[in-house]
Motif scaffolding. Structure first.
Motif, short mmCIF file in Angstrom:
data_model
loop_
_atom_site.label_atom_id
_atom_site.label_comp_id
_atom_site.label_asym_id
_atom_site.label_seq_id
_atom_site.Cartn_x
_atom_site.Cartn_y
_atom_site.Cartn_z
N GLY A 1 0.81 -1.20 0.00
CA GLY A 1 0.00 0.00 0.00
C GLY A 1 0.85 1.26 0.00
O GLY A 1 0.57 2.23 -0.73
N TRP A 2 1.92 1.22 0.78
CA TRP A 2 2.84 2.37 0.77
C TRP A 2 3.51 2.52 -0.60
O TRP A 2 3.74 3.64 -1.07
N VAL A 3 3.85 1.42 -1.22
CA VAL A 3 4.47 1.47 -2.55
C VAL A 3 3.52 2.11 -3.55
O VAL A 3 3.90 3.00 -4.34
N VAL A 4 2.26 1.67 -3.54
CA VAL A 4 1.27 2.23 -4.46
C VAL A 4 1.08 3.72 -4.19
O VAL A 4 1.03 4.54 -5.12
N ARG A 5 1.00 4.10 -2.93
CA ARG A 5 0.80 5.52 -2.59
C ARG A 5 1.96 6.36 -3.10
O ARG A 5 1.76 7.38 -3.76
N GLU A 6 3.17 5.95 -2.80
CA GLU A 6 4.33 6.75 -3.21
C GLU A 6 4.50 6.73 -4.72
O GLU A 6 4.80 7.74 -5.34
N GLY A 7 4.31 5.55 -5.33
CA GLY A 7 4.49 5.46 -6.77
C GLY A 7 3.50 6.30 -7.55
O GLY A 7 3.87 7.02 -8.48
N ARG B 1 13.45 12.10 -14.02
CA ARG B 1 12.68 12.27 -12.81
C ARG B 1 13.46 13.04 -11.76
O ARG B 1 14.68 12.94 -11.67
N VAL B 2 12.74 13.77 -10.94
CA VAL B 2 13.35 14.52 -9.84
C VAL B 2 13.24 13.69 -8.58
O VAL B 2 12.14 13.35 -8.16
N GLY B 3 14.37 13.32 -7.98
CA GLY B 3 14.34 12.50 -6.77
C GLY B 3 13.89 13.30 -5.56
O GLY B 3 13.90 14.52 -5.55
N GLY B 4 13.46 12.60 -4.52
CA GLY B 4 13.01 13.25 -3.32
C GLY B 4 13.08 12.32 -2.13
O GLY B 4 13.62 11.22 -2.20
N ASN B 5 12.48 12.79 -1.01
CA ASN B 5 12.52 12.00 0.21
C ASN B 5 11.59 10.81 0.16
O ASN B 5 11.75 9.85 0.92
N GLY B 6 10.56 10.86 -0.71
CA GLY B 6 9.58 9.79 -0.74
C GLY B 6 10.19 8.46 -1.11
O GLY B 6 9.95 7.44 -0.46
N LEU B 7 10.98 8.42 -2.16
CA LEU B 7 11.61 7.18 -2.59
C LEU B 7 12.62 6.70 -1.56
O LEU B 7 12.75 5.49 -1.33
N THR B 8 13.30 7.64 -0.92
CA THR B 8 14.24 7.25 0.13
C THR B 8 13.51 6.57 1.29
O THR B 8 13.94 5.53 1.79
N GLY B 9 12.39 7.17 1.71
CA GLY B 9 11.62 6.54 2.77
C GLY B 9 11.07 5.19 2.37
O GLY B 9 11.02 4.25 3.17
N LEU B 10 10.66 5.06 1.09
CA LEU B 10 10.16 3.78 0.60
C LEU B 10 11.25 2.72 0.63
O LEU B 10 11.01 1.56 0.99
N ARG B 11 12.46 3.10 0.23
CA ARG B 11 13.58 2.15 0.28
C ARG B 11 13.81 1.66 1.71
O ARG B 11 14.10 0.49 1.95
#
Length: 412
Positions: free
Chosen positions: A315-321, A368-378
């Motif tokens: 669910g978190w993956v879908v939200r962030e993606g 793409r512009v990276g951000g904190n969201g992908l870092t938190g997802l990792r």
């Protein structure tokens, strides 16, 4: 910093370092992890003081037996020496100073007073040596073994070597020196270990608090990033509909209000640690988000193939993606595929060009512009033992894939 008493000093540091009390009295500036640590330090301080006062029994014994060998003025001189010894010892026990020379000067004065007492109390003066040797083992840990050995042998050797004493080895005094020094040294080691445990517990509490702050910050980013993106998209849609005179504008504004209320509820739940992310719910909200953004949504309608323990993470993956697709992709279509071990989000967007100057992305390839969201997802996926792949997709667009089949983390 509290000075070191016979029961409470730490193992002696090298002479060039200041003396430290292993369990100083609690103070507001002292690191701790709660009332239990403060209580532990109080108990150790109470025990240290009791042992310190208990050491005064040796000067008292010396004074009580002094009359066997000295009377009149000689006895008075012996009593004065014992009194001066007690004064030095009490000064050592209660003085607060960081200067090691002060404590060593007091120890030297006590040693001199012990030697001065020998002509008046003879072998009974070695009870004073039990105090001085014990202090020496604390202040000079490096030389503890030879100091204790010398202090133990002296009562056995000195009395027979002085003809006027007509005395044999002072065995009882030698045992008093040995066992008192060993007891004080063991207590000091235990006190130092207890302080190390208190400080370690405080450090663990600090690290746990820091980890919790990071978790809350990550969750708030994920929650607000998604919710505010949806609100922004729907507000823009409502504005366009209102400009066109469509009655749907009111429906979109109503949806924005509901999203705002839901975002507030999510934030409140996140900071209390009780929020839940549901995969089915995120797919439903994601479908509405993509529709409002004008992106064709190809999303699964069932989540039964995903284990219940993995649905929150997916669910978190879908939200962030989906949040990143709406923000950065400039896509016309988004597809999500699910299986028991992976979730993949793919779009056909050309990406958003960063504001900073740099080489242009190849034609048809997203930047793409990276951000904190992908870092938190990792971080979330790594904690679950999975891997993350994020990068350009073939023949075009962007792909985010999370798999729980293997350990580690990779990034395209």
């Amino acid at each position: 910093m509290t000075s070191t008493a016979p029961g409470g000093g730490p193992p002696g540091p090298p002479p060039s370092e200041p003396l430290r009390d292993p369990l100083p009295d609690p103070s507001p500036g002292r690191p701790g992890s709660g009332s239990s640590d403060a209580e532990l330090r109080w108990q150790q301080g109470w025990r240290r003081r009791m042992l310190s006062l208990g050491m005064l029994v040796y000067p008292i014994i010396t004074a009580g037996l002094l009359g066997q060998y000295s009377t009149g003025d000689r006895a008075l001189a012996g009593y004065l020496i014992v009194a001066a010894f007690c004064a030095c010892y009490l000064l050592e026990a209660v003085t607060v100073t960081e200067h090691p020379w002060f404590h060593r000067c007091l120890l030297g004065a006590m040693t001199a007073l012990f030697v001065a007492e020998l002509p008046f109390a003879r072998e009974f003066a070695f009870f004073l040596a039990a105090v001085t040797v014990s202090l020496a083992t604390i202040f000079f840990q490096r030389y503890a073994v030879p100091v204790v050995a010398a202090g133990t042998l002296a009562p056995l050797v000195v009395p027979p070597l002085v003809p006027s004493w007509h005395s044999g080895p002072a065995t009882f005094e030698a045992l008093a020196v040995l066992f008192t020094a060993l007891t004080v040294h063991a207590f000091a080691q235990t006190a130092a270990t207890n302080l190390a445990l208190v400080e370690a517990r405080a450090e663990v509490a600090r690290l746990a608090s820091e980890a919790e702050r990071n978790r809350i910050a990550r969750d708030l980013h994920d929650l607000l990033g998604h919710s505010l993106t949806v609100i922004t998209v729907k507000s823009a849609l409502a504005r366009r509909l209102a400009a066109a005179g469509s009655s749907r504008a009111l429906d979109e504004i109503t949806a924005v209000e509901e999203l705002g209320r839901q975002a507030l509820a999510d934030v409140r739940a996140a900071v209390t640690g009780y929020r839940e992310v549901n995969l089915a719910g995120e797919l439903a909200r994601g479908r509405e988000l993509l529709r409002a953004a004008g992106i064709v949504a190809d999303l699964p309608t069932a989540t039964d193939m995903v284990d219940a323990e993995h649905r929150e993470l997916f669910g978190w993956v879908v939200r962030e993606g989906l949040t990143n697709v709406v923000r950065h992709a400039n896509a016309s279509r988004c597809t999500i595929t699910l299986s028991a071990e992976h979730v993949e989000i793919r779009d056909d967007g050309v990406g958003a060009v960063p504001r900073a100057a740099g080489p242009a992305a190849p034609a048809g390839r997203p930047a793409r512009v990276g951000g904190n969201g992908l870092t938190g997802l990792r971080e979330r996926v790594a904690a679950a033992g999975g891997s993350v792949e994020a990068g350009p997709a073939d023949p075009g667009g962007w792909r985010l894939r999370v798999s729980l089949a293997g350990m580690g983390m990779t990034s395209a």
